[in-house]
Design a protein around this motif. Structure first.
Motif, PDB file in Angstrom:
ATOM      1  N   GLY A   7      64.320  38.881  48.250  1.00  0.00           N
ATOM      2  CA  GLY A   7      64.517  40.249  48.396  1.00  0.00           C
ATOM      3  C   GLY A   7      63.769  41.774  49.127  1.00  0.00           C
ATOM      4  O   GLY A   7      62.071  41.154  49.097  1.00  0.00           O
ATOM      5  N   ARG A   8      63.631  42.650  48.501  1.00  0.00           N
ATOM      6  CA  ARG A   8      62.950  43.199  49.229  1.00  0.00           C
ATOM      7  C   ARG A   8      63.385  44.567  47.611  1.00  0.00           C
ATOM      8  O   ARG A   8      64.016  45.032  47.247  1.00  0.00           O
ATOM      9  CB  ARG A   8      63.803  44.770  50.183  1.00  0.00           C
ATOM     10  CG  ARG A   8      62.016  45.736  50.568  1.00  0.00           C
ATOM     11  CD  ARG A   8      63.098  46.386  51.740  1.00  0.00           C
ATOM     12  NE  ARG A   8      63.274  44.914  53.119  1.00  0.00           N
ATOM     13  CZ  ARG A   8      63.412  45.887  54.389  1.00  0.00           C
ATOM     14  NH1 ARG A   8      64.051  47.618  53.891  1.00  0.00           N
ATOM     15  NH2 ARG A   8      63.099  45.192  55.203  1.00  0.00           N
ATOM     16  N   VAL A   9      61.627  44.850  47.545  1.00  0.00           N
ATOM     17  CA  VAL A   9      61.969  46.034  46.338  1.00  0.00           C
ATOM     18  C   VAL A   9      61.865  47.107  46.919  1.00  0.00           C
ATOM     19  O   VAL A   9      61.469  47.842  48.113  1.00  0.00           O
ATOM     20  CB  VAL A   9      60.518  46.084  45.451  1.00  0.00           C
ATOM     21  CG1 VAL A   9      59.921  47.034  44.659  1.00  0.00           C
ATOM     22  CG2 VAL A   9      60.551  44.626  45.065  1.00  0.00           C
ATOM     23  N   SER A  10      62.846  48.177  46.659  1.00  0.00           N
ATOM     24  CA  SER A  10      63.065  49.131  46.746  1.00  0.00           C
ATOM     25  C   SER A  10      62.488  50.233  46.437  1.00  0.00           C
ATOM     26  O   SER A  10      63.033  51.420  46.538  1.00  0.00           O
ATOM     27  CB  SER A  10      64.395  49.605  47.639  1.00  0.00           C
ATOM     28  OG  SER A  10      65.019  48.972  46.145  1.00  0.00           O
ATOM     29  N   ASN A  11      62.745  49.909  44.843  1.00  0.00           N
ATOM     30  CA  ASN A  11      62.259  51.248  43.918  1.00  0.00           C
ATOM     31  C   ASN A  11      61.878  50.294  42.232  1.00  0.00           C
ATOM     32  O   ASN A  11      61.945  49.255  42.512  1.00  0.00           O
ATOM     33  CB  ASN A  11      63.504  52.128  43.007  1.00  0.00           C
ATOM     34  CG  ASN A  11      63.919  53.139  42.501  1.00  0.00           C
ATOM     35  OD1 ASN A  11      62.394  53.407  42.071  1.00  0.00           O
ATOM     36  ND2 ASN A  11      64.596  53.155  41.722  1.00  0.00           N
ATOM     37  N   VAL A  12      60.683  51.242  42.017  1.00  0.00           N
ATOM     38  CA  VAL A  12      60.005  50.273  41.287  1.00  0.00           C
ATOM     39  C   VAL A  12      60.263  51.680  39.879  1.00  0.00           C
ATOM     40  O   VAL A  12      59.318  52.722  40.129  1.00  0.00           O
ATOM     41  CB  VAL A  12      59.072  49.791  41.217  1.00  0.00           C
ATOM     42  CG1 VAL A  12      58.059  49.772  40.006  1.00  0.00           C
ATOM     43  CG2 VAL A  12      58.612  49.244  42.858  1.00  0.00           C
ATOM     44  N   GLU A  13      60.274  51.050  38.865  1.00  0.00           N
ATOM     45  CA  GLU A  13      60.790  51.799  37.587  1.00  0.00           C
ATOM     46  C   GLU A  13      60.471  51.682  36.438  1.00  0.00           C
ATOM     47  O   GLU A  13      60.145  50.461  36.109  1.00  0.00           O
ATOM     48  CB  GLU A  13      62.097  52.198  37.324  1.00  0.00           C
ATOM     49  CG  GLU A  13      62.374  53.427  38.461  1.00  0.00           C
ATOM     50  CD  GLU A  13      63.679  53.730  38.497  1.00  0.00           C
ATOM     51  OE1 GLU A  13      64.656  53.195  37.408  1.00  0.00           O
ATOM     52  OE2 GLU A  13      64.434  54.988  38.142  1.00  0.00           O
ATOM     53  N   ALA A  31      53.918  52.710  44.872  1.00  0.00           N
ATOM     54  CA  ALA A  31      54.541  52.189  43.704  1.00  0.00           C
ATOM     55  C   ALA A  31      54.791  50.890  43.999  1.00  0.00           C
ATOM     56  O   ALA A  31      54.611  49.774  42.885  1.00  0.00           O
ATOM     57  CB  ALA A  31      55.963  53.294  42.510  1.00  0.00           C
ATOM     58  N   ARG A  32      55.050  50.796  45.066  1.00  0.00           N
ATOM     59  CA  ARG A  32      55.820  49.072  45.893  1.00  0.00           C
ATOM     60  C   ARG A  32      54.343  48.675  45.650  1.00  0.00           C
ATOM     61  O   ARG A  32      54.210  47.265  45.256  1.00  0.00           O
ATOM     62  CB  ARG A  32      56.150  49.443  46.896  1.00  0.00           C
ATOM     63  CG  ARG A  32      56.750  48.475  47.315  1.00  0.00           C
ATOM     64  CD  ARG A  32      57.638  48.307  48.506  1.00  0.00           C
ATOM     65  NE  ARG A  32      56.814  48.689  49.822  1.00  0.00           N
ATOM     66  CZ  ARG A  32      57.893  49.928  50.233  1.00  0.00           C
ATOM     67  NH1 ARG A  32      58.902  50.281  49.069  1.00  0.00           N
ATOM     68  NH2 ARG A  32      57.228  50.661  50.480  1.00  0.00           N
TER      69      ARG A  32
END
Length: 52
Positions: A7-13, A31-32
């Motif tokens: 998949g694709r990382v769209s948001n990292v929290e 962030a990515r």
């Protein structure tokens, strides 16, 4: 059976310790990049433990 997530990382929290989440970095690109570095480090440690 092995499954690989592609998949694709769209948001990292990350959790802030108060039941809230905050961005790993205000800039999504940074962030990515940080997330990828952390994930790779985790992978290296896991492989070292498995191969010990």
């Amino acid at each position: 059976m092995n499954r690989i997530y592609q998949g694709r990382v769209s948001n990292v929290e990350i959790p802030d310790g108060k039941d809230n989440w905050k961005p790993l970095d205000p800039d999504p690109k940074i962030a990515r990049d940080k997330w990828q570095a952390l994930l790779w480090r985790h992978h290296e440690l896991f492989q070292d433990a498995v191969n010990f």
